[in-house]
Design a protein around this motif. Structure first.
Motif, PDB file in Angstrom:
ATOM      1  N   ALA A   1       0.759  -1.273  -0.064  1.00 28.99           N
ATOM      2  CA  ALA A   1      -0.040  -0.173  -0.107  1.00 28.99           C
ATOM      3  C   ALA A   1       0.884   1.322   0.126  1.00 28.99           C
ATOM      4  CB  ALA A   1      -0.883   0.061   1.237  1.00 28.99           C
ATOM      5  N   HIS A   2       1.931   1.195   0.553  1.00 27.27           N
ATOM      6  CA  HIS A   2       2.734   2.184   0.684  1.00 27.27           C
ATOM      7  C   HIS A   2       3.456   2.638  -0.667  1.00 27.27           C
ATOM      8  CE1 HIS A   2       6.776   4.166   1.639  1.00 27.27           C
ATOM      9  NE2 HIS A   2       6.261   4.793   2.594  1.00 27.27           N
ATOM     10  N   ARG A   3       3.784   1.579  -1.519  1.00 22.42           N
ATOM     11  CA  ARG A   3       4.199   2.074  -2.942  1.00 22.42           C
ATOM     12  C   ARG A   3       3.092   2.584  -3.676  1.00 22.42           C
ATOM     13  NH1 ARG A   3       6.789  -3.218  -1.753  1.00 22.42           N
ATOM     14  NH2 ARG A   3       4.990  -4.294  -2.743  1.00 22.42           N
ATOM     15  N   TRP A   4       1.938   2.336  -3.408  1.00 15.91           N
ATOM     16  CA  TRP A   4       0.750   2.723  -4.129  1.00 15.91           C
ATOM     17  C   TRP A   4       0.526   4.238  -3.682  1.00 15.91           C
ATOM     18  CZ3 TRP A   4      -1.600   0.990  -8.466  1.00 15.91           C
ATOM     19  CH2 TRP A   4      -1.640  -0.458  -8.578  1.00 15.91           C
ATOM     20  N   ALA A   5       0.780   4.433  -2.459  1.00  9.82           N
ATOM     21  CA  ALA A   5       0.634   5.951  -1.992  1.00  9.82           C
ATOM     22  C   ALA A   5       1.521   6.768  -2.457  1.00  9.82           C
ATOM     23  CB  ALA A   5       0.554   5.875  -0.354  1.00  9.82           C
ATOM     24  N   ALA A   6       2.869   6.083  -2.550  1.00  7.05           N
ATOM     25  CA  ALA A   6       4.051   7.058  -2.895  1.00  7.05           C
ATOM     26  C   ALA A   6       3.923   7.307  -4.405  1.00  7.05           C
ATOM     27  CB  ALA A   6       5.328   6.190  -2.935  1.00  7.05           C
ATOM     28  N   ALA A   7       3.398   6.568  -5.254  1.00  4.87           N
ATOM     29  CA  ALA A   7       3.124   6.711  -6.799  1.00  4.87           C
ATOM     30  C   ALA A   7       1.954   7.761  -6.845  1.00  4.87           C
ATOM     31  CB  ALA A   7       2.506   5.545  -7.374  1.00  4.87           C
ATOM     32  N   ASN A   8       0.725   7.814  -5.864  1.00  2.00           N
ATOM     33  CA  ASN A   8      -0.226   8.565  -5.973  1.00  2.00           C
ATOM     34  C   ASN A   8       0.187  10.046  -5.509  1.00  2.00           C
ATOM     35  OD1 ASN A   8      -2.302   7.122  -7.405  1.00  2.00           O
ATOM     36  ND2 ASN A   8      -2.505   6.032  -5.406  1.00  2.00           N
ATOM     37  N   ILE A   9       1.064  10.237  -4.509  1.00  2.00           N
ATOM     38  CA  ILE A   9       1.393  11.375  -4.089  1.00  2.00           C
ATOM     39  C   ILE A   9       2.365  12.222  -5.255  1.00  2.00           C
ATOM     40  CG2 ILE A   9       3.001  12.488  -2.320  1.00  2.00           C
ATOM     41  CD1 ILE A   9       1.732  10.117  -0.728  1.00  2.00           C
ATOM     42  N   GLU A  10       3.354  11.343  -5.670  1.00  2.00           N
ATOM     43  CA  GLU A  10       4.023  12.056  -6.835  1.00  2.00           C
ATOM     44  C   GLU A  10       3.293  12.313  -8.053  1.00  2.00           C
ATOM     45  OE1 GLU A  10       7.599  13.416  -8.523  1.00  2.00           O
ATOM     46  OE2 GLU A  10       7.370  12.414  -6.352  1.00  2.00           O
ATOM     47  N   ALA A  11       2.211  11.482  -8.403  1.00  3.82           N
ATOM     48  CA  ALA A  11       1.403  11.985  -9.542  1.00  3.82           C
ATOM     49  C   ALA A  11       0.836  13.087  -9.251  1.00  3.82           C
ATOM     50  CB  ALA A  11       0.613  10.716 -10.013  1.00  3.82           C
ATOM     51  N   SER A  12       0.353  13.417  -8.121  1.00  3.23           N
ATOM     52  CA  SER A  12      -0.716  14.192  -7.666  1.00  3.23           C
ATOM     53  C   SER A  12      -0.054  15.879  -7.767  1.00  3.23           C
ATOM     54  CB  SER A  12      -1.087  14.275  -6.190  1.00  3.23           C
ATOM     55  OG  SER A  12      -0.127  14.783  -5.288  1.00  3.23           O
TER      56      SER A  12
ATOM     57  N   HIS B   1       1.738  17.075  -5.267  1.00  2.62           N
ATOM     58  CA  HIS B   1       1.687  17.568  -4.086  1.00  2.62           C
ATOM     59  C   HIS B   1       2.773  16.969  -3.278  1.00  2.62           C
ATOM     60  CE1 HIS B   1      -1.768  19.976  -4.967  1.00  2.62           C
ATOM     61  NE2 HIS B   1      -2.628  18.842  -5.227  1.00  2.62           N
ATOM     62  N   ALA B   2       3.567  16.436  -3.809  1.00  2.00           N
ATOM     63  CA  ALA B   2       4.925  15.652  -3.061  1.00  2.00           C
ATOM     64  C   ALA B   2       5.730  16.678  -2.206  1.00  2.00           C
ATOM     65  CB  ALA B   2       5.607  14.875  -4.020  1.00  2.00           C
ATOM     66  N   ASP B   3       5.580  17.896  -2.399  1.00  7.95           N
ATOM     67  CA  ASP B   3       6.304  19.053  -1.614  1.00  7.95           C
ATOM     68  C   ASP B   3       5.599  19.246  -0.294  1.00  7.95           C
ATOM     69  OD1 ASP B   3       4.219  20.018  -2.901  1.00  7.95           O
ATOM     70  OD2 ASP B   3       5.237  22.095  -2.756  1.00  7.95           O
ATOM     71  N   ARG B   4       4.299  18.788  -0.070  1.00  8.15           N
ATOM     72  CA  ARG B   4       3.385  18.824   1.015  1.00  8.15           C
ATOM     73  C   ARG B   4       3.088  17.831   1.491  1.00  8.15           C
ATOM     74  NH1 ARG B   4      -0.777  21.543   0.774  1.00  8.15           N
ATOM     75  NH2 ARG B   4      -0.840  21.758  -1.465  1.00  8.15           N
ATOM     76  N   VAL B   5       3.151  16.473   1.148  1.00  7.08           N
ATOM     77  CA  VAL B   5       2.660  15.414   1.733  1.00  7.08           C
ATOM     78  C   VAL B   5       3.900  14.512   1.914  1.00  7.08           C
ATOM     79  CG1 VAL B   5       1.391  13.352   1.253  1.00  7.08           C
ATOM     80  CG2 VAL B   5       0.612  15.531   0.491  1.00  7.08           C
ATOM     81  N   THR B   6       4.179  14.259   2.981  1.00  8.44           N
ATOM     82  CA  THR B   6       5.487  13.248   3.326  1.00  8.44           C
ATOM     83  C   THR B   6       4.761  11.934   3.967  1.00  8.44           C
ATOM     84  OG1 THR B   6       6.441  15.291   4.424  1.00  8.44           O
ATOM     85  CG2 THR B   6       7.212  13.011   5.111  1.00  8.44           C
ATOM     86  N   LEU B   7       5.373  10.954   3.257  1.00 10.00           N
ATOM     87  CA  LEU B   7       4.840   9.668   3.495  1.00 10.00           C
ATOM     88  C   LEU B   7       5.862   8.912   4.415  1.00 10.00           C
ATOM     89  CD1 LEU B   7       2.591   7.422   2.788  1.00 10.00           C
ATOM     90  CD2 LEU B   7       4.199   6.980   0.481  1.00 10.00           C
ATOM     91  N   HIS B   8       5.083   7.971   5.230  1.00  6.34           N
ATOM     92  CA  HIS B   8       6.108   7.399   6.274  1.00  6.34           C
ATOM     93  C   HIS B   8       5.518   5.900   6.230  1.00  6.34           C
ATOM     94  CE1 HIS B   8       7.026  11.318   8.269  1.00  6.34           C
ATOM     95  NE2 HIS B   8       6.096  11.416   7.862  1.00  6.34           N
TER      96      HIS B   8
END
Length: 285
Positions: A147-158, A160-167
């Motif tokens: 799931a973390h990998r899916w979230a990372a892909a979606n955050i990058e595509a959005s 907004h990766a500069d304001r969403v930090t994934l842990h």
């Protein structure tokens, strides 16, 4: 009626016989996906352009594979997200909770609100908040690597990766560095009681990751763990929103008791008028 619409009508019957809850919508969505058009453009697909892969997709859906796994996409508020095996498919009912969270953040007298999304899955909640509250900073927590990998892909595509930090972390012990700083904690945790396994639709039971579904005997195990984390992360007066099952509207508010440090605990209903999420505030110190 053109040939494709004829096939959509046949597919609708097949999906209905298979027990699919929204057979017409799914038949049209699959046709639009396979032919690279919107549902409103299906009538314009020429007979010669009919793609036989449509019936392969219909067969997969009739076997109760989730529509979103077949198309590889899910829609949530203003987002189109990538989804597939290993990640929970976001549901429309969660959108109301996110709407409450966004309205609450906009009403706060905070220039750059700090938000924590516990159990982010596809990233739907975290990305929606970042998109609709432009100065927010969002920390999205997910324990499952897939799931973390899916979230990372979606955050990058959005964008907004500069304001969403994934842990990559467990919600029960995450983000000690943010203790007492969060303005809002939001979560759609696992909350299905183990005893309801056989009553779950196969799309969810057989395809959503188990860690996103099952919440122990009464369904509240993750919510109890989340209570402690949210209490630790929130500043005094900070807000909380937690989704729960439609039969848990009487039980979940008691998890956020005043003696534990909560006030203004309230249950909210979804569009079907079923209890769907609880909100609360961290007591002022």
């Amino acid at each position: 009626m053109n040939f494709l619409l004829d096939e959509v009508a046949r597919a609708t019957l097949r999906l209905a016989e298979a027990g699919v809850a929204s057979p017409r919508f799914d038949a049209e969505e699959l046709a639009a996906y396979v032919h690279g058009v919107s549902r409103g453009e299906l009538h314009a697909v020429a007979d010669a352009d009919f793609d036989a892969r449509y019936w392969e997709a219909v067969a997969r859906r009739a076997a109760r594979e989730p529509l979103q796994h077949i198309t590889g996409r899910a829609f949530f508020r203003y987002l189109e997200l990538q989804v597939g095996p290993g990640v929970f498919v976001p549901r429309p009912e969660t959108e109301m909770m996110v709407g409450w969270a966004i309205d609450t953040l906009r009403d706060m007298d905070v220039a750059d609100p700090l938000v924590v999304d516990l159990g982010t899955g596809s990233g739907a909640i975290a990305i929606s908040i970042a998109q609709e509250v432009p100065r927010s900073r969002v920390h999205a927590v997910e324990v499952e690597p897939a799931a973390h990998r899916w979230a990372a892909a979606n955050i990058e595509a959005s964008g907004h990766a500069d304001r969403v930090t994934l842990h990559l972390a467990d919600l029960a012990a995450c983000l000690p560095e943010l203790a007492g700083r969060a303005d809002l904690v939001v979560s759609n945790p696992p909350y299905v009681p183990e005893g309801e396994r056989e009553r779950m639709p196969p799309e969810s039971r057989d395809h959503d990751p188990a860690s996103a579904l099952w919440g122990g005997t009464d369904g509240l195990d993750a919510i109890r763990a989340l209570e402690g984390t949210a209490r630790r992360l929130l500043r005094p007066g900070g807000a909380l929103a937690v989704e729960h099952g439609d039969g848990q509207g009487l039980d979940v508010p008691w998890v956020f008791a005043e003696e534990l440090g909560w006030r203004d605990v309230r249950n909210h209903k979804d569009l079907t008028r079923r209890d769907r999420f609880v909100t609360a505030r961290r007591l002022d110190e």
